[in-house]
Design an enzyme around this catalytic site. Structure first.
Site, short mmCIF file in Angstrom:
data_model
loop_
_atom_site.label_atom_id
_atom_site.label_comp_id
_atom_site.label_asym_id
_atom_site.label_seq_id
_atom_site.Cartn_x
_atom_site.Cartn_y
_atom_site.Cartn_z
N GLU A 227 -6.31 9.11 7.39
CA GLU A 227 -6.71 8.50 6.29
C GLU A 227 -8.13 8.79 5.74
O GLU A 227 -8.27 9.24 4.87
CB GLU A 227 -6.66 7.19 6.29
CG GLU A 227 -5.37 6.44 5.98
CD GLU A 227 -5.39 4.97 5.78
OE1 GLU A 227 -6.09 4.32 4.60
OE2 GLU A 227 -5.06 4.10 6.48
N LYS B 234 -9.58 1.92 -2.04
CA LYS B 234 -9.62 1.37 -0.69
C LYS B 234 -11.27 1.78 0.04
O LYS B 234 -11.41 3.02 -0.21
CB LYS B 234 -8.79 1.86 0.37
CG LYS B 234 -8.49 1.56 1.76
CD LYS B 234 -7.31 1.77 2.60
CE LYS B 234 -7.24 1.29 3.98
NZ LYS B 234 -6.07 1.61 4.45
N CYS C 100 -4.95 -2.90 2.96
CA CYS C 100 -4.77 -2.83 4.31
C CYS C 100 -5.78 -3.09 5.33
O CYS C 100 -6.54 -4.23 5.50
CB CYS C 100 -4.10 -1.31 4.68
SG CYS C 100 -3.42 -1.25 6.40
N ASN D 132 -6.99 6.11 -1.81
CA ASN D 132 -5.90 5.20 -1.63
C ASN D 132 -6.16 3.96 -2.52
O ASN D 132 -7.05 3.15 -2.49
CB ASN D 132 -5.95 4.71 0.00
CG ASN D 132 -4.84 4.03 0.19
OD1 ASN D 132 -4.36 3.29 -0.45
ND2 ASN D 132 -4.49 3.85 1.66
N GLU E 44 0.90 -1.27 -0.03
CA GLU E 44 0.04 0.14 0.14
C GLU E 44 0.96 1.30 -0.16
O GLU E 44 2.04 1.32 0.66
CB GLU E 44 -0.85 -0.21 1.01
CG GLU E 44 -1.66 1.41 1.73
CD GLU E 44 -2.29 1.25 2.85
OE1 GLU E 44 -3.36 1.83 3.04
OE2 GLU E 44 -1.58 0.85 3.81
N ASN F 1 0.17 -1.12 5.31
CA ASN F 1 1.04 -0.27 6.21
C ASN F 1 0.60 -0.32 7.52
O ASN F 1 -0.43 0.42 7.97
CB ASN F 1 1.25 1.20 5.92
CG ASN F 1 2.11 1.40 4.60
OD1 ASN F 1 3.26 1.91 4.79
ND2 ASN F 1 1.54 1.12 3.44
#
Length: 301
Positions: free
Chosen positions: A140, A121, A166, A105, A46, A191
């Site tokens: 995020e 994402k 993730c 993302n 990611e 991550n």
């Protein structure tokens, strides 16, 4: 038999001031290593082009610099060129800024130098507003919109492939949505900090929960997972690493041992997905979706 050698390329830390060319050069080295081992696919983490920037409060141009407005671009073209030259597919995670100004993302799958799949994402973790008490931020929810492409499955590598990113791996709905569409292989980048500030008593479980989520998703849906981590001590934050390849039985068949750049490989047989789907989780035969209404009910509040 639909056999292929798959590779996962774990990446060690990326410094905040490191140019994208540095990360791309490292990925090209690992892609070459994977190809030398006979791999048909290599999965990168990611946000693989930069440090994990959501750990800082950023605005304006300071934020924009972390996003890609085109893919490929000048910085990433060497990956696409090498993919075509070596005849190896790759999965890449990055921050995407669309022409409409949306931020996601994102991950892509590239085969023969061409993008064959794209995912944004959906399950965004962290928080919206800066929280000064944290040793590092996880913004995020501030920097990315919820993915708008759904959990798509596409043709790649002679089978059916999907992607997630993730925090998506922690949600069983992710895996089931992919499994219901016949995914046989799921590429995943992450991550994940070793320290979780809101609940430090769970720090010792960070890797356990990572492996548990991936292994359960594979077993309960009869698919392979290729999970690539960003690892090591990055800008004051320790990341768990432990990249892995997991079989449809839930077994880990390859696993990274360190916290730096590391390539792991395994021979995977896509036909093995039928072992679980036929004998245990026959989704068409045994699911009872008429009883699952709460799963798609609107969020409370």
């Amino acid at each position: 038999m639909r056999n292929l050698i798959a590779a996962v390329a774990q990446m060690g830390p990326i410094a905040r001031d490191a140019p994208r060319s540095s990360a791309v050069a490292r990925m090209c080295t690992m892609m070459t290593d994977a190809a030398d081992r006979g791999a048909s696919l290599v999965v990168f983490p990611e946000l693989a082009l930069t440090t994990f920037f959501p750990r800082w409060h950023l605005e304006g141009a300071d934020l924009d610099q972390w996003f890609e407005t085109a893919m490929p671009n000048a910085a990433t073209q060497p990956l696409f060129d090498l993919s075509a030259k070596l005849n190896i597919a790759f999965h890449l995670g990055y921050a995407e800024l669309t022409p409409q100004g949306q931020r996601f993302n994102t991950a892509i799958m590239v085969e023969a130098g061409q993008i064959v799949g794209k995912y944004r994402k959906i399950h965004l973790p962290g928080h919206q507003e800066p929280e000064p008490w944290r040793p590092f931020q996880h913004l995020e929810k501030r920097y990315f919109e919820t993915g708008d492409l759904g959990f798509s499955v596409f043709d790649a590598l002679g089978g059916k492939a999907g992607m997630c990113i993730c925090n998506d791996r922690r949600w069983p709905e992710t895996w089931r949505m992919l499994g219901l569409q016949g995914a046989e292989l799921v590429a995943l980048g992450y991550n994940t900090p070793l320290h979780y500030p809101p609940a430090p008593e769970h720090d010792h479980l960070q890797y356990f929960h990572n492996a548990l989520s991936i292994q359960a998703g594979c077993y309960q849906n009869g698919l392979w997972a290729l999970a690539a981590a960003k690892a090591g001590h990055e800008e004051g934050c320790d990341l768990i690493g432990g990249s892995m390849i997991v079989a449809p039985t839930g077994e880990i068949v390859a696993q990274a041992l360190g916290v730096g750049d590391e390539v792991i490989t395994a021979r995977i047989d896509l036909d093995r997905c039928a072992e679980i789907r036929r004998n245990i989780f026959d989704l068409a035969k045994h699911r009872e979706p008429q009883t699952y209404g709460l799963l798609t009910a609107p969020k409370a509040g």
